[in-house]
Design a protein around this motif. Structure first.
Motif, mmCIF file in Angstrom:
data_model
loop_
_atom_site.group_PDB
_atom_site.id
_atom_site.type_symbol
_atom_site.label_atom_id
_atom_site.label_comp_id
_atom_site.label_asym_id
_atom_site.label_seq_id
_atom_site.Cartn_x
_atom_site.Cartn_y
_atom_site.Cartn_z
ATOM 1 N N VAL A 134 49.817 32.146 46.616
ATOM 2 C CA VAL A 134 49.520 33.423 47.342
ATOM 3 C C VAL A 134 47.815 33.296 46.766
ATOM 4 N N ILE A 135 47.498 33.996 45.114
ATOM 5 C CA ILE A 135 46.746 33.933 44.738
ATOM 6 C C ILE A 135 45.487 33.029 45.530
ATOM 7 N N ASN A 136 45.807 31.375 45.204
ATOM 8 C CA ASN A 136 44.857 30.483 45.590
ATOM 9 C C ASN A 136 44.674 30.614 47.361
ATOM 10 N N THR A 137 45.441 31.367 47.995
ATOM 11 C CA THR A 137 44.896 31.573 49.496
ATOM 12 C C THR A 137 43.265 32.414 49.338
ATOM 13 N N ILE A 138 43.301 33.263 48.275
ATOM 14 C CA ILE A 138 42.224 33.921 48.212
ATOM 15 C C ILE A 138 40.980 33.874 48.393
ATOM 16 N N ASP A 139 39.944 34.445 49.224
ATOM 17 C CA ASP A 139 38.545 33.267 49.686
ATOM 18 C C ASP A 139 37.193 34.645 49.095
ATOM 19 N N LYS A 140 38.060 34.411 48.004
ATOM 20 C CA LYS A 140 37.424 34.592 47.216
ATOM 21 C C LYS A 140 36.947 34.489 44.975
ATOM 22 N N SER A 141 36.296 34.239 44.513
ATOM 23 C CA SER A 141 35.715 33.983 42.983
ATOM 24 C C SER A 141 36.648 35.087 42.597
ATOM 25 N N GLU A 142 37.400 34.284 40.779
ATOM 26 C CA GLU A 142 37.685 35.426 39.728
ATOM 27 C C GLU A 142 36.585 35.781 39.532
ATOM 28 N N LEU A 143 36.505 37.041 39.291
ATOM 29 C CA LEU A 143 35.780 37.436 38.202
ATOM 30 C C LEU A 143 35.490 38.710 37.249
ATOM 31 N N SER A 144 34.624 39.664 37.289
ATOM 32 C CA SER A 144 35.047 41.010 35.546
ATOM 33 C C SER A 144 34.257 42.547 36.765
ATOM 34 N N VAL A 145 35.237 42.906 36.748
ATOM 35 C CA VAL A 145 35.358 44.372 37.780
ATOM 36 C C VAL A 145 36.191 45.297 36.781
ATOM 37 N N SER A 146 34.971 45.982 36.417
ATOM 38 C CA SER A 146 35.238 47.049 35.139
ATOM 39 C C SER A 146 35.229 48.064 35.154
ATOM 40 N N LYS A 147 36.324 48.763 35.827
ATOM 41 C CA LYS A 147 36.649 50.153 36.448
ATOM 42 C C LYS A 147 35.433 51.388 34.924
ATOM 43 N N TYR A 148 35.953 51.357 33.791
ATOM 44 C CA TYR A 148 35.055 51.600 32.926
ATOM 45 C C TYR A 148 33.357 51.685 33.197
ATOM 46 N N CYS A 149 32.813 50.791 33.634
ATOM 47 C CA CYS A 149 31.242 50.327 33.755
ATOM 48 C C CYS A 149 30.830 50.528 34.903
ATOM 49 N N LEU A 150 32.441 50.706 35.944
ATOM 50 C CA LEU A 150 31.432 51.372 37.148
ATOM 51 C C LEU A 150 31.406 53.101 37.272
ATOM 52 N N GLY A 151 32.527 53.414 36.025
ATOM 53 C CA GLY A 151 32.127 54.815 36.387
ATOM 54 C C GLY A 151 31.255 55.475 35.161
ATOM 55 N N ARG A 152 31.003 54.408 34.749
ATOM 56 C CA ARG A 152 29.618 54.350 33.615
ATOM 57 C C ARG A 152 28.001 54.281 35.160
ATOM 58 N N SER A 153 28.055 53.926 36.073
ATOM 59 C CA SER A 153 26.916 54.035 37.317
ATOM 60 C C SER A 153 25.685 54.731 37.158
ATOM 61 N N ILE A 154 26.657 56.467 37.228
ATOM 62 C CA ILE A 154 25.303 56.814 37.798
ATOM 63 C C ILE A 154 24.575 57.377 36.421
ATOM 64 N N ARG A 155 24.721 57.500 35.267
ATOM 65 C CA ARG A 155 24.329 57.569 34.277
ATOM 66 C C ARG A 155 23.500 56.341 33.417
ATOM 67 N N LYS A 156 23.874 55.566 33.718
ATOM 68 C CA LYS A 156 23.442 54.753 33.487
ATOM 69 C C LYS A 156 22.878 53.912 33.918
ATOM 70 N N HIS A 157 22.744 53.884 35.495
ATOM 71 C CA HIS A 157 21.741 52.600 36.029
ATOM 72 C C HIS A 157 21.150 54.043 37.214
ATOM 73 N N TYR A 158 20.937 54.900 37.202
ATOM 74 C CA TYR A 158 20.119 55.893 37.867
ATOM 75 C C TYR A 158 19.671 56.947 37.205
ATOM 76 N N LEU A 159 19.833 57.579 36.250
ATOM 77 C CA LEU A 159 19.183 58.327 35.546
ATOM 78 C C LEU A 159 18.564 57.796 34.397
ATOM 79 N N PHE A 160 16.799 58.624 34.228
ATOM 80 C CA PHE A 160 16.339 58.171 33.036
ATOM 81 C C PHE A 160 15.861 59.077 31.992
#
Length: 231
Positions: free
Chosen positions: A205-231
């Motif tokens: 079933v997993i092999n039918t997913i038309d996407k490559s495995e990747l690293s999705v970090s919810k922690y890094c998503l949660g730091r997106s404002i302070r780390k990527h948009y604030l200077f």
């Protein structure tokens, strides 16, 4: 103290794929006892050092790394799980300690000595690390999770959606926590977790997913404002 050592694979899929694969897995796996409808709420409060060591090691892809978080299941949860996840090659080691709500609230405020009330060696280890590297709360990430399980090899298939975060209010038990989206609401994080090897009918079933495995970090998503948009 609970300890888990397993492999984890992550995929970023569309909301449509989520419903398609959720339907397929409902036919071949058991629904997690906590899941109903589109899942249950999870809140994770992440801690990091003063120099954001864990964040940068994750971003840089360091092979041996860790992250420390506190997890609850909504504002009314009477307890919290203090967890440490450690990346060891292809394996993920997760250890967790169940804490009383009042001790968790004290830990959020920087009173790490409450960890010494627990007899588990893991509590003493967290106390030492959090003091040595000056850990402090940095963000809360919340989302809904629908999970399927198979007893063989402790397999868990999870779908995490509607991921939101907050980098300024760390009251994880608050019913009025103000959070904002950090991932397109039409995208879902699919995680495949297992010990040893993945059963062939699930792998098919997993092999039918038309996407490559990747690293999705919810922690890094949660730091997106302070780390990527604030200077």
């Amino acid at each position: 103290m609970n300890e888990i050592l397993r492999q984890e694979k992550k995929f970023l899929i569309t909301l449509q794929q989520y419903y398609e694969f959720s339907h397929i897995f409902s036919k071949i796996l058991s629904l997690d006892s906590h899941s109903h409808g589109d899942g249950y709420e999870i809140r994770s409060l992440y801690f990091d050092s003063l120099d954001d060591r864990d964040f940068h090691e994750k971003e840089d892809g360091i092979e041996l790394r860790r992250k420390i978080r506190m997890r609850t299941y909504g504002a009314d949860t009477p307890f919290a799980m203090l967890e440490m996840k450690q990346k060891q090659g292809q394996l993920q080691k997760k250890r967790s300690l169940k804490m009383k709500r009042e001790d968790a609230e004290a830990l959020i405020l920087g009173n790490y000595s409450v960890l010494l009330k627990y007899s588990e060696p893991f509590a003493a280890e967290c106390y030492a690390i959090m003091n040595m590297y000056c850990y402090r709360p940095v963000c809360i990430v919340s989302y809904h999770r629908k999970a399927f399980v198979a007893k063989e090899n402790k397999i868990r298939i999870t779908f995490d959606h509607h991921i939101v975060a907050n980098e300024s209010d760390f009251q994880i038990f608050s019913s009025k926590l103000n959070q904002y989206p950090v991932l397109d609401p039409y995208l879902v994080v699919l995680e495949v977790k297992y010990n040893g090897f993945l059963l062939s009918y699930i792998k098919d079933v997993i092999n039918t997913i038309d996407k490559s495995e990747l690293s999705v970090s919810k922690y890094c998503l949660g730091r997106s404002i302070r780390k990527h948009y604030l200077f």
